[in-house]
Design a protein around this motif. Structure first.
Motif, PDB file in Angstrom:
ATOM      1  N   PRO A  95       0.769  -1.040  -0.033  1.00 37.92           N
ATOM      2  CA  PRO A  95      -0.098   0.075  -0.017  1.00 37.92           C
ATOM      3  C   PRO A  95       0.871   1.198   0.013  1.00 37.92           C
ATOM      4  CG  PRO A  95      -0.828  -1.672   1.538  1.00 37.92           C
ATOM      5  CD  PRO A  95       0.379  -1.930   1.336  1.00 37.92           C
ATOM      6  N   GLY A  96       0.525   2.320  -0.793  1.00 43.46           N
ATOM      7  CA  GLY A  96       1.156   3.417  -0.795  1.00 43.46           C
ATOM      8  C   GLY A  96       1.368   4.254   0.358  1.00 43.46           C
ATOM      9  N   VAL A  97       0.329   3.857   1.419  1.00 39.30           N
ATOM     10  CA  VAL A  97       0.357   4.705   2.609  1.00 39.30           C
ATOM     11  C   VAL A  97       1.307   4.229   3.481  1.00 39.30           C
ATOM     12  CG1 VAL A  97      -1.251   3.189   3.544  1.00 39.30           C
ATOM     13  CG2 VAL A  97      -0.967   5.767   4.567  1.00 39.30           C
ATOM     14  N   LEU A  98       1.875   2.865   3.390  1.00 37.69           N
ATOM     15  CA  LEU A  98       2.905   2.287   3.964  1.00 37.69           C
ATOM     16  C   LEU A  98       4.203   2.624   3.481  1.00 37.69           C
ATOM     17  CD1 LEU A  98       1.266  -1.088   4.813  1.00 37.69           C
ATOM     18  CD2 LEU A  98       1.303   0.781   6.385  1.00 37.69           C
ATOM     19  N   ILE A  99       4.322   2.869   2.094  1.00 42.01           N
ATOM     20  CA  ILE A  99       5.541   3.347   1.546  1.00 42.01           C
ATOM     21  C   ILE A  99       5.914   4.561   2.218  1.00 42.01           C
ATOM     22  CG2 ILE A  99       6.707   4.151  -0.595  1.00 42.01           C
ATOM     23  CD1 ILE A  99       5.083   1.983  -2.084  1.00 42.01           C
ATOM     24  N   MET A 100       4.874   5.500   2.358  1.00 37.72           N
ATOM     25  CA  MET A 100       5.027   6.845   2.804  1.00 37.72           C
ATOM     26  C   MET A 100       5.526   6.665   4.349  1.00 37.72           C
ATOM     27  SD  MET A 100       4.523   9.381   0.801  1.00 37.72           S
ATOM     28  CE  MET A 100       5.190   8.376  -0.820  1.00 37.72           C
ATOM     29  N   GLU A 101       4.896   5.711   5.203  1.00 35.01           N
ATOM     30  CA  GLU A 101       5.149   5.311   6.576  1.00 35.01           C
ATOM     31  C   GLU A 101       6.534   5.088   6.546  1.00 35.01           C
ATOM     32  OE1 GLU A 101       5.238   4.831  10.529  1.00 35.01           O
ATOM     33  OE2 GLU A 101       3.590   6.073   9.388  1.00 35.01           O
ATOM     34  N   ALA A 102       7.229   4.366   5.539  1.00 31.59           N
ATOM     35  CA  ALA A 102       8.536   3.857   5.827  1.00 31.59           C
ATOM     36  C   ALA A 102       9.288   4.968   5.665  1.00 31.59           C
ATOM     37  CB  ALA A 102       8.650   2.705   4.636  1.00 31.59           C
ATOM     38  N   LEU A 103       9.081   5.860   4.593  1.00 30.98           N
ATOM     39  CA  LEU A 103       9.787   7.130   4.362  1.00 30.98           C
ATOM     40  C   LEU A 103       9.804   7.765   5.699  1.00 30.98           C
ATOM     41  CD1 LEU A 103       8.624   7.947   0.560  1.00 30.98           C
ATOM     42  CD2 LEU A 103      11.067   7.214   1.556  1.00 30.98           C
ATOM     43  N   ALA A 104       8.708   8.027   6.359  1.00 30.42           N
ATOM     44  CA  ALA A 104       8.632   8.921   7.495  1.00 30.42           C
ATOM     45  C   ALA A 104       9.352   8.168   8.687  1.00 30.42           C
ATOM     46  CB  ALA A 104       7.175   9.040   7.733  1.00 30.42           C
ATOM     47  N   GLN A 105       9.543   6.680   8.823  1.00 32.21           N
ATOM     48  CA  GLN A 105      10.271   6.262   9.616  1.00 32.21           C
ATOM     49  C   GLN A 105      11.632   6.494   9.571  1.00 32.21           C
ATOM     50  OE1 GLN A 105       9.281   1.976  10.655  1.00 32.21           O
ATOM     51  NE2 GLN A 105       7.015   2.604  10.727  1.00 32.21           N
ATOM     52  N   ALA A 106      12.046   6.420   8.293  1.00 26.86           N
ATOM     53  CA  ALA A 106      13.717   6.757   8.045  1.00 26.86           C
ATOM     54  C   ALA A 106      14.033   8.108   8.193  1.00 26.86           C
ATOM     55  CB  ALA A 106      13.913   6.436   6.328  1.00 26.86           C
ATOM     56  N   ALA A 107      13.038   9.064   7.862  1.00 23.47           N
ATOM     57  CA  ALA A 107      13.100  10.340   8.470  1.00 23.47           C
ATOM     58  C   ALA A 107      13.029  10.600   9.857  1.00 23.47           C
ATOM     59  CB  ALA A 107      12.093  11.103   7.818  1.00 23.47           C
ATOM     60  N   GLY A 108      12.673   9.779  10.590  1.00 20.69           N
ATOM     61  CA  GLY A 108      12.477   9.918  11.989  1.00 20.69           C
ATOM     62  C   GLY A 108      13.846   9.343  12.654  1.00 20.69           C
ATOM     63  N   ILE A 109      14.313   8.383  12.063  1.00 22.34           N
ATOM     64  CA  ILE A 109      15.846   7.878  12.348  1.00 22.34           C
ATOM     65  C   ILE A 109      16.998   9.056  11.929  1.00 22.34           C
ATOM     66  CG2 ILE A 109      17.741   6.408  11.833  1.00 22.34           C
ATOM     67  CD1 ILE A 109      15.485   4.183  11.057  1.00 22.34           C
ATOM     68  N   LEU A 110      16.766   9.779  10.986  1.00 20.42           N
ATOM     69  CA  LEU A 110      17.628  10.918  10.574  1.00 20.42           C
ATOM     70  C   LEU A 110      17.526  12.032  11.599  1.00 20.42           C
ATOM     71  CD1 LEU A 110      19.461  12.346   8.750  1.00 20.42           C
ATOM     72  CD2 LEU A 110      17.665  12.994   7.251  1.00 20.42           C
ATOM     73  N   SER A 111      16.284  12.078  11.806  1.00 18.66           N
ATOM     74  CA  SER A 111      16.014  13.411  12.710  1.00 18.66           C
ATOM     75  C   SER A 111      16.549  13.279  14.318  1.00 18.66           C
ATOM     76  CB  SER A 111      14.365  13.892  12.895  1.00 18.66           C
ATOM     77  OG  SER A 111      14.013  13.929  11.593  1.00 18.66           O
ATOM     78  N   PHE A 112      16.286  11.977  14.812  1.00 19.54           N
ATOM     79  CA  PHE A 112      16.711  11.680  16.038  1.00 19.54           C
ATOM     80  C   PHE A 112      18.440  11.510  16.071  1.00 19.54           C
ATOM     81  CE2 PHE A 112      12.493   9.492  17.048  1.00 19.54           C
ATOM     82  CZ  PHE A 112      12.431  10.231  18.239  1.00 19.54           C
ATOM     83  N   LYS A 113      18.819  10.799  15.149  1.00 23.01           N
ATOM     84  CA  LYS A 113      20.409  11.037  14.841  1.00 23.01           C
ATOM     85  C   LYS A 113      21.004  12.427  14.777  1.00 23.01           C
ATOM     86  CE  LYS A 113      23.012   7.605  14.115  1.00 23.01           C
ATOM     87  NZ  LYS A 113      23.666   6.943  15.132  1.00 23.01           N
ATOM     88  N   SER A 114      20.235  13.344  14.191  1.00 26.72           N
ATOM     89  CA  SER A 114      20.639  14.739  13.895  1.00 26.72           C
ATOM     90  C   SER A 114      20.670  15.420  15.183  1.00 26.72           C
ATOM     91  CB  SER A 114      19.638  15.452  12.919  1.00 26.72           C
ATOM     92  OG  SER A 114      19.844  14.701  11.632  1.00 26.72           O
TER      93      SER A 114
END
Length: 144
Positions: free
Chosen positions: A55-74
Motif C-alpha cells: 500500500p502506498g500509505v505504507l511506503i510513505m510510512e516507511a519514508l517517514a520512519q527513515a526520516a525519524g531515524i535521521l532526525s533523532f540522529k541529527s
C-alpha cells in the motif's frame, strides 16, 4: 545501522517497523535506508490477494520512519517516553511503480529544513534504481 540500532532510534515494532537497515546517514542532511518487502507482510493478505502490492500509505510510512531515524540522529537523541515524533504532513505524493513482494525498497530522505521541532524532508522510495514513490514529508517532535 543494523536492526538493533534502528530499534534504539524508532519506537515502532512489528508489524509496523518498516526500516530494516540504514546504509548511509549524514546527520543534519540525509539518510539512505531500505525495507525488504516479503510476501509474509501482513498487509499482503488483503492488498491484494490475487496481485500483492505494498500500500502506498505504507511506503510513505516507511519514508517517514527513515526520516525519524535521521532526525533523532541529527538531534543526537533517542525516542523517550516523554516525547513523540508525529508524522504531520505529506505534500506532492506521487506513486510511480508498484512495490511487490521480493522488492528491496530503498528509502532516500533529505532534510529540507527544521524549525521549532518541525522537520521538512524531500523523500524518495526506489526499487532497482527506479522511482517507486516520492513526496515532501513533515514531522513534528512534541513533548507528552
Amino acid at each position: 545501522m543494523d536492526i538493533i540500532e534502528i530499534l534504539e532510534h524508532l519506537p515502532h515494532r512489528y508489524p509496523f517497523l518498516l526500516v530494516d537497515r540504514v546504509l548511509e546517514i549524514e546527520p543534519g542532511k540525509s539518510i539512505h535506508a531500505y525495507k525488504n518487502v516479503t510476501i509474509n507482510e501482513p498487509f499482503f493478505v488483503g492488498h491484494f490477494p490475487h496481485h500483492p502490492v505494498m500500500p502506498g500509505v505504507l511506503i510513505m510510512e516507511a519514508l517517514a520512519q527513515a526520516a525519524g531515524i535521521l532526525s533523532f540522529k541529527s538531534m543526537d537523541e533517542k525516542p523517550s517516553p516523554d516525547t513523540v515524533f508525529y508524522f504531520a504532513g505529506i505534500d506532492e505524493a506521487r506513486f510511480k511503480k508498484p512495490v511487490m513482494p521480493g522488492d528491496q525498497l530503498h528509502l532516500h530522505i533529505e532534510i529540507e529544513r527544521q524549525m521549532r521541532g518541525v522537520w521538512k524532508y524531500k523523500a524518495e522510495a526506489r526499487v532497482d534504481g527506479q522511482l517507486a514513490a516520492s513526496a515532501k514529508l513533515m514531522c513534528a517532535k512534541r513533548d507528552l
